[in-house]
Design a protein around this motif. Structure first.
Motif: not given
Length: 87
Positions: A50-58
């Motif tokens: 999540l922190e690396a932006g690989e996945i969305s919050d959802e």
């Protein structure tokens, strides 16, 4: 089971042995899947993604809920001490 029963079931011995092996593999897979240490490590990796932006919050929320459910089941079952396999 008597001697006659054993003799009659002898041709099925390989099947019975295979079923035992399958049960052992499934039990080990379940032990690893519900190992609290492995679930916690998966949670940490999920947060890193999540922190690396690989996945969305959802997607993070959905996957986190699944992992927390696994952890809750593991703790209810009393599986392990949390010091087992971390995958």
């Amino acid at each position: 089971m008597g001697l006659i029963g054993e003799v009659l079931l002898l041709p099925f011995a390989p099947v019975r042995g295979s079923l035992w092996a399958v049960r052992q593999v499934l039990a080990e897979a379940e032990r690893i899947y519900y190992d609290p240490a492995a679930v916690r490590a998966d949670l940490a990796r999920l947060e890193q993604r999540l922190e690396a932006g690989e996945i969305s919050d959802e997607e993070f929320d959905r996957l986190e809920d699944e992992l927390l459910d696994r952890l809750e089941i593991a703790l209810q079952r009393g599986m392990g001490t949390g010091e087992g396999t971390t995958g």
